[in-house]
Design an enzyme around this catalytic site. Structure first.
Site, mmCIF file in Angstrom:
data_model
loop_
_atom_site.group_PDB
_atom_site.id
_atom_site.type_symbol
_atom_site.label_atom_id
_atom_site.label_comp_id
_atom_site.label_asym_id
_atom_site.label_seq_id
_atom_site.Cartn_x
_atom_site.Cartn_y
_atom_site.Cartn_z
ATOM 1 N N LYS A 13 -58.259 -51.336 -0.825
ATOM 2 C CA LYS A 13 -58.643 -52.311 0.208
ATOM 3 C C LYS A 13 -57.440 -53.180 0.596
ATOM 4 C CE LYS A 13 -61.843 -54.403 -2.248
ATOM 5 N NZ LYS A 13 -61.673 -53.710 -3.537
ATOM 6 N N ARG A 87 -69.150 -59.507 -2.097
ATOM 7 C CA ARG A 87 -69.267 -58.699 -3.309
ATOM 8 C C ARG A 87 -70.653 -58.783 -3.929
ATOM 9 N NH1 ARG A 87 -63.382 -58.997 -4.632
ATOM 10 N NH2 ARG A 87 -62.925 -57.619 -6.357
ATOM 11 N N ARG A 121 -50.728 -50.190 -11.024
ATOM 12 C CA ARG A 121 -50.528 -51.166 -9.947
ATOM 13 C C ARG A 121 -49.603 -52.313 -10.364
ATOM 14 N NH1 ARG A 121 -55.653 -53.279 -6.774
ATOM 15 N NH2 ARG A 121 -56.379 -54.125 -8.745
ATOM 16 N N ARG A 154 -51.197 -57.355 -12.633
ATOM 17 C CA ARG A 154 -52.174 -58.447 -12.664
ATOM 18 C C ARG A 154 -52.796 -58.542 -14.053
ATOM 19 N NH1 ARG A 154 -55.945 -57.400 -7.494
ATOM 20 N NH2 ARG A 154 -57.472 -58.001 -9.064
ATOM 21 N N ARG A 165 -64.575 -54.726 -14.688
ATOM 22 C CA ARG A 165 -64.612 -54.923 -13.227
ATOM 23 C C ARG A 165 -65.324 -53.772 -12.521
ATOM 24 N NH1 ARG A 165 -58.678 -55.298 -12.352
ATOM 25 N NH2 ARG A 165 -59.074 -55.543 -10.139
HETATM 26 P P1 AMP Z 1 -59.613 -58.619 -6.146
HETATM 27 O O1 AMP Z 1 -58.196 -59.023 -5.966
HETATM 28 O O2 AMP Z 1 -60.349 -58.417 -4.846
HETATM 29 O O3 AMP Z 1 -59.762 -57.441 -7.091
HETATM 30 O O4 AMP Z 1 -60.353 -59.853 -6.852
HETATM 31 C C1 AMP Z 1 -59.918 -60.314 -8.124
HETATM 32 C C2 AMP Z 1 -60.969 -61.194 -8.745
HETATM 33 O O5 AMP Z 1 -61.215 -62.325 -7.905
HETATM 34 C C3 AMP Z 1 -62.349 -60.578 -8.949
HETATM 35 O O6 AMP Z 1 -62.413 -59.784 -10.128
HETATM 36 C C4 AMP Z 1 -63.203 -61.828 -9.043
HETATM 37 O O7 AMP Z 1 -63.050 -62.475 -10.298
HETATM 38 C C5 AMP Z 1 -62.582 -62.729 -7.979
HETATM 39 N N1 AMP Z 1 -63.189 -62.497 -6.642
HETATM 40 C C6 AMP Z 1 -62.562 -62.037 -5.531
HETATM 41 N N2 AMP Z 1 -63.418 -61.944 -4.506
HETATM 42 C C7 AMP Z 1 -64.617 -62.338 -4.978
HETATM 43 C C8 AMP Z 1 -65.924 -62.436 -4.410
HETATM 44 N N3 AMP Z 1 -66.163 -62.107 -3.130
HETATM 45 N N4 AMP Z 1 -66.938 -62.881 -5.205
HETATM 46 C C9 AMP Z 1 -66.725 -63.230 -6.486
HETATM 47 N N5 AMP Z 1 -65.527 -63.142 -7.099
HETATM 48 C C10 AMP Z 1 -64.476 -62.712 -6.349
#
Ligand code: AMP
Length: 211
Positions: A13, A87, A121, A154, A165
């Site tokens: 994404k 999400r 990554r 990360r 996750r």
């Molecule tokens: P990402 O970089 O999109 O993988 O997001 C990393 C982390 O940010 C996720 O594992 C959540 O802890 C938090 N996060 C990001 N977007 C959301 C969302 N829409 N709702 C809840 N937590 C989020």
């Protein structure tokens, strides 16, 4: 128009959101990037969410609503790509009642491929560009091609957090796909294909939904 990129962690994404930003002039709203920035800046919010994020859990819908309100208010007249939001079903409902969504592009990727990608990554600490030591390595190891920032993995990309996750995604986010399927704006893209092929499909879909 507003489009949503959906897909499990590692589906690409971020890469596709970056593509739409650079090639098509979209404004990217990546909730993961926004929340990570809060942690880096050491804000109150950052301190509250750091542990949740590092454990691979979702931040609360209330926090995300505040973040989205702020971001959406800044970009009234531009095309927007949402990366990592919504999400959960409450997030999807909130978005629906506030904005018109033109399309949902679901980058559907097998779990084995997701684990392989997340493990490789690395992300630029400065400009957030994403690389993969296998599929998309930087020109110089550990250094960002775009801004020369240092690349690092990360904290939530370790093997044990990846599984948390991916399980969270299946439990909380897959129902969101059904929510959108019912509205006829949902498009599936094969995420096991390479990034260029996925970008091409997204471009075709953008044409289709803007006709
Ligand atoms: P990402 O970089 O999109 O993988 O997001 C990393 C982390 O940010 C996720 O594992 C959540 O802890 C938090 N996060 C990001 N977007 C959301 C969302 N829409 N709702 C809840 N937590 C989020």
């Amino acid at each position: 128009m507003i489009v949503i990129l959906m897909g499990a962690p590692g589906a690409g994404k971020g890469t596709q959101a970056e593509y739409l930003t650079i090639k098509k002039g979209f404004k990217k709203i990546s909730t993961g990037d926004i929340l990570r920035r809060q942690i880096e800046m050491g804000t109150d919010l950052g301190r509250r969410i750091e542990d949740i994020m590092n454990r691979g859990h979702l931040v609360s819908d209330e926090v995300l609503e505040q973040v989205l309100k702020q971001e959406l208010a800044q970009g009234e007249d531009v095309d927007i790509v949402l990366d990592g939001y919504p999400r959960t079903i409450p997030q999807a409902r909130w978005l629906d009642s506030n904005k018109k969504i033109a399309g949902i592009f679901h980058i559907d990727t097998s779990r084995a491929e997701l684990v392989k990608r997340i493990e490789g990554r690395v992300v630029c600490g400065q400009c957030e560009a994403v690389y993969n030591v296998g599929a998309k390595p930087p020109r110089v190891s550990g250094v960002c091609d775009l801004c020369s920032g240092a690349l690092k993995a990360r904290k939530d990309d370790s093997r044990d957090k990846i599984n948390v996750r991916l399980d969270t995604y299946e439990r909380e986010t897959e129902p969101v796909l059904n929510f959108y399927r019912g509205q006829g704006k949902y498009f599936r893209i094969d995420g096991n294909k390479g990034a260029a092929e996925v970008s091409k499909q997204i471009e075709d879909l953008l044409l289709q939904i803007s006709l």
